[in-house]
Design an enzyme around this catalytic site. Structure first.
Site, mmCIF file in Angstrom:
data_model
loop_
_atom_site.group_PDB
_atom_site.id
_atom_site.type_symbol
_atom_site.label_atom_id
_atom_site.label_comp_id
_atom_site.label_asym_id
_atom_site.label_seq_id
_atom_site.Cartn_x
_atom_site.Cartn_y
_atom_site.Cartn_z
ATOM 1 N N GLU A 30 -34.655 21.621 5.656
ATOM 2 C CA GLU A 30 -34.163 22.983 5.845
ATOM 3 C C GLU A 30 -33.920 23.311 7.316
ATOM 4 O O GLU A 30 -34.750 23.058 8.169
ATOM 5 C CB GLU A 30 -35.148 23.983 5.250
ATOM 6 C CG GLU A 30 -35.374 23.826 3.749
ATOM 7 C CD GLU A 30 -34.116 24.057 2.923
ATOM 8 O OE1 GLU A 30 -33.132 24.611 3.463
ATOM 9 O OE2 GLU A 30 -34.125 23.698 1.732
ATOM 10 N N ARG A 72 -35.388 35.998 -7.734
ATOM 11 C CA ARG A 72 -34.679 35.885 -9.017
ATOM 12 C C ARG A 72 -35.644 35.955 -10.188
ATOM 13 O O ARG A 72 -35.310 36.458 -11.263
ATOM 14 C CB ARG A 72 -33.894 34.572 -9.045
ATOM 15 C CG ARG A 72 -33.106 34.331 -10.324
ATOM 16 C CD ARG A 72 -32.352 33.016 -10.265
ATOM 17 N NE ARG A 72 -33.255 31.884 -10.064
ATOM 18 C CZ ARG A 72 -33.934 31.271 -11.042
ATOM 19 N NH1 ARG A 72 -33.854 31.707 -12.289
ATOM 20 N NH2 ARG A 72 -34.713 30.237 -10.774
ATOM 21 N N CYS A 125 -40.695 30.093 -0.978
ATOM 22 C CA CYS A 125 -40.505 29.018 0.001
ATOM 23 C C CYS A 125 -39.913 29.560 1.296
ATOM 24 O O CYS A 125 -40.398 29.264 2.396
ATOM 25 C CB CYS A 125 -39.604 27.924 -0.577
ATOM 26 S SG CYS A 125 -40.398 26.875 -1.805
ATOM 27 N N HIS A 172 -37.626 20.766 1.157
ATOM 28 C CA HIS A 172 -37.662 20.914 -0.297
ATOM 29 C C HIS A 172 -37.563 19.538 -0.947
ATOM 30 O O HIS A 172 -36.759 18.708 -0.527
ATOM 31 C CB HIS A 172 -36.495 21.775 -0.795
ATOM 32 C CG HIS A 172 -36.788 23.229 -0.811
ATOM 33 N ND1 HIS A 172 -36.164 24.141 0.022
ATOM 34 C CD2 HIS A 172 -37.651 23.974 -1.570
ATOM 35 C CE1 HIS A 172 -36.615 25.355 -0.225
ATOM 36 N NE2 HIS A 172 -37.523 25.279 -1.197
#
Length: 217
Positions: free
Chosen positions: A83, A93, A146, A169
């Site tokens: 990342e 979500r 995260c 990830h």
């Protein structure tokens, strides 16, 4: 006697309907490992907006690492996602493990819009690919726990000189991929090997490689 320098390596507990979390499964075997003269200390973070950063802060205070690498699950991605950036937004979500589902909330009220990884992500990618491991630079860590932890880690460490932080990830394990048909899978022991390589590179590399790693979309 001088204190052995330490690495803090953190994964996450299971969340949603999944019984395991490959991020923690890949991190846990590295507890106590010696990498580049540093001792690895591992922690399993809660998937909960209310408590994740508190747990991370407590771990940082206890371990006092020279390097922090947090690892999360991104099911559906093909390989390890190194990342690049954490953003100051929470937009969940799905609910977290405590039932909270914040929408359009800041990670840190009044904080900067984003933080960039301080790890040599392109050198890490090159080392992983040289070993035949699937890896890419990711331009988004999402807007779930995260990203909250990635942003929060960078914010907590912004005034701690010499301490670098980043986020990776990992994809589904084969066991989880079996319940998510058609998704890429990476064995947990391979993910553990990849994390070790990333830590070795991070310790050995002060300036990242200048290689293309952007995205068109």
């Amino acid at each position: 006697m001088s204190r052995v320098p330490r690495i803090l390596l953190a994964g996450f507990e299971p969340f949603g309907a999944d019984p395991t979390n490959p991020s923690w499964d890949a991190v846990a075997p590295l507890q106590g490992a010696c990498i580049g003269g540093h001792r690895v200390e591992t922690r399993c973070l809660p998937v909960a907006f209310e408590t994740a950063l508190t747990a991370l802060r407590q771990a940082l205070d206890a371990v006092r690492p020279r390097l922090l690498l947090c690892v999360g699950l991104a099911g559906g991605r093909e390989g390890l996602s190194l990342e690049r950036v954490a953003i100051n937004v929470i937009d969940a979500r799905i609910a977290d493990n405590l039932g909270a589902q914040p929408v359009d909330a800041p990670v840190v009220e009044g904080g900067p819009a984003a933080y960039f990884s301080r790890l040599p992500i392109k050198a890490m990618r090159a080392a992983l690919q040289a070993q035949g491991l699937p890896a890419h630079i990711s331009q988004t860590a999402g807007t779930y726990v995260c990203n909250q932890v990635f942003y929060g880690a960078c914010h907590l460490l912004r005034r701690r000189r010499g301490v670098r932080a980043g986020f990776i990830h990992v994809p589904y394990s084969p066991e989880l991929a079996a319940t998510h048909p058609g998704q890429f899978a990476l064995p947990v022991d391979v993910a553990t090997q990849a994390l070790r390589i990333c830590l070795e590179v991070a310790l050995d590399t002060s300036e990242d490689l200048v290689l293309a790693g952007g995205a068109e979309h």
